[in-house]
Enzyme design. Structure first.
Site, PDB file in Angstrom:
ATOM      1  N   LYS A  83       0.883  -1.079   0.249  1.00 26.27           N
ATOM      2  CA  LYS A  83      -0.064   0.073   0.218  1.00 26.27           C
ATOM      3  C   LYS A  83       0.861   1.292  -0.044  1.00 26.27           C
ATOM      4  O   LYS A  83       1.788   1.210   0.858  1.00 26.27           O
ATOM      5  CB  LYS A  83      -0.850   0.026   1.402  1.00 26.27           C
ATOM      6  CG  LYS A  83      -2.287   0.710   1.192  1.00 26.27           C
ATOM      7  CD  LYS A  83      -3.028   0.451   2.636  1.00 26.27           C
ATOM      8  CE  LYS A  83      -4.357   1.008   2.585  1.00 26.27           C
ATOM      9  NZ  LYS A  83      -4.806   0.926   3.918  1.00 26.27           N
TER      10      LYS A  83
HETATM   11  C1  E4P Z   1      -8.285   1.467   4.254  1.00 21.69           C
HETATM   12  O1  E4P Z   1      -7.418   1.249   3.509  1.00 21.69           O
HETATM   13  C2  E4P Z   1      -8.161   2.777   4.999  1.00 21.69           C
HETATM   14  O2  E4P Z   1      -7.049   2.719   5.602  1.00 21.69           O
HETATM   15  C3  E4P Z   1      -9.239   3.026   6.050  1.00 21.69           C
HETATM   16  O3  E4P Z   1     -10.394   2.453   5.345  1.00 21.69           O
HETATM   17  C4  E4P Z   1      -9.475   4.356   6.698  1.00 21.69           C
HETATM   18  O4  E4P Z   1     -10.683   4.477   7.137  1.00 21.69           O
HETATM   19  P1  E4P Z   1     -10.857   5.626   8.176  1.00 21.69           P
HETATM   20  O5  E4P Z   1     -10.868   6.811   7.551  1.00 21.69           O
HETATM   21  O6  E4P Z   1     -12.284   5.326   9.012  1.00 21.69           O
HETATM   22  O7  E4P Z   1      -9.653   5.800   9.122  1.00 21.69           O
END
Ligand code: E4P
Length: 217
Positions: A83
């Site tokens: 990622k």
């Molecule tokens: C996914 O890859 C993200 O890290 C995650 O959905 C972020 O979510 P949040 O905005 O609730 O922290």
């Protein structure tokens, strides 16, 4: 629509995985911090538990260091998805790592133009953050719709991984729009099973059953 679970909590992943609800997992530095676990150890455990893609996020800011971190993370297991953030350096890292045959998830996407760049850089997944746009009184679901249109216009194969999902309504709307994947915390996935009329109906059935005095077992 594929279901990814957005957590680094092994027990929660295992519970949903046993029910066949987990097509993959996403983590980020905040989720690793919340788990209290070592990133390499917990990510390895998740990869052993789940067959699908498991996103593990780099933390470097420049592309060369992101690439080095991405290569190290990819060594954990075959189902690792590296990622990277949607920055210029993240796009460079995406291009190199995807060119090496690694799955890459480009995260922190807040515009369709950013998503277009990620697709051109060879991203396997693009992660638009719905909830964080909604938090700013913007429309996160409109972003998912825009990216769907742009990708379909040109046949990009990058999968739309709707992220920052906060509610069951987000899940339904993502499915309506045609997001390829959604990633949500375990509590949101479990909440999909709830409906007040189910609870009400079940209570009525149980009250009537009690009156019959019967037993099945
Ligand atoms: C996914 O890859 C993200 O890290 C995650 O959905 C972020 O979510 P949040 O905005 O609730 O922290």
């Amino acid at each position: 629509m594929k279901f990814f679970v957005d957590t680094a909590e092994i027990d929660a992943i295992a519970e949903l995985n046993d029910l066949g609800m987990v097509d993959g997992v996403t983590t980020n530095p905040s989720l690793i911090m919340k788990s209290g676990r070592d990133i390499l150890e917990v990510t390895k455990e998740i990869c052993e538990l789940v067959d699908g893609p498991v996103s593990a996020e780099v933390v470097a800011m420049d592309s060369d260091a992101m690439i080095a971190e991405g290569r190290k993370l990819a060594e954990i297991a075959e189902n690792i998805t590296v990622k990277v953030p949607l920055t210029w350096d993240g796009l460079k890292a995406c291009k190199v790592l995807s060119g090496e045959g690694k799955m890459v998830n480009v995260t922190l996407c807040f515009s369709a133009n950013q998503a277009l760049l990620a697709a051109k850089a060879g991203a396997t997944f693009i992660s638009p953050f719905i909830g964080r746009l909604d938090d700013m009184a913007l429309d996160g679901l409109e972003l998912i719709d825009d990216i769907r249109t742009v990708y379909d216009n040109y046949g990009f194969e990058t999968e739309i991984l709707a992220a920052s999902i906060r509610s069951v309504n987000h899940v339904l709307e993502c499915a309506r729009i045609g997001a390829d994947v959604m990633t949500a915390p375990p509590n949101v996935i479990k909440a999909l099973a709830s409906h007040p009329l189910t609870d009400k109906g079940l209570a009525a059935f149980m009250a009537d059953w009690e009156k019959t005095g019967q037993k099945i077992l």
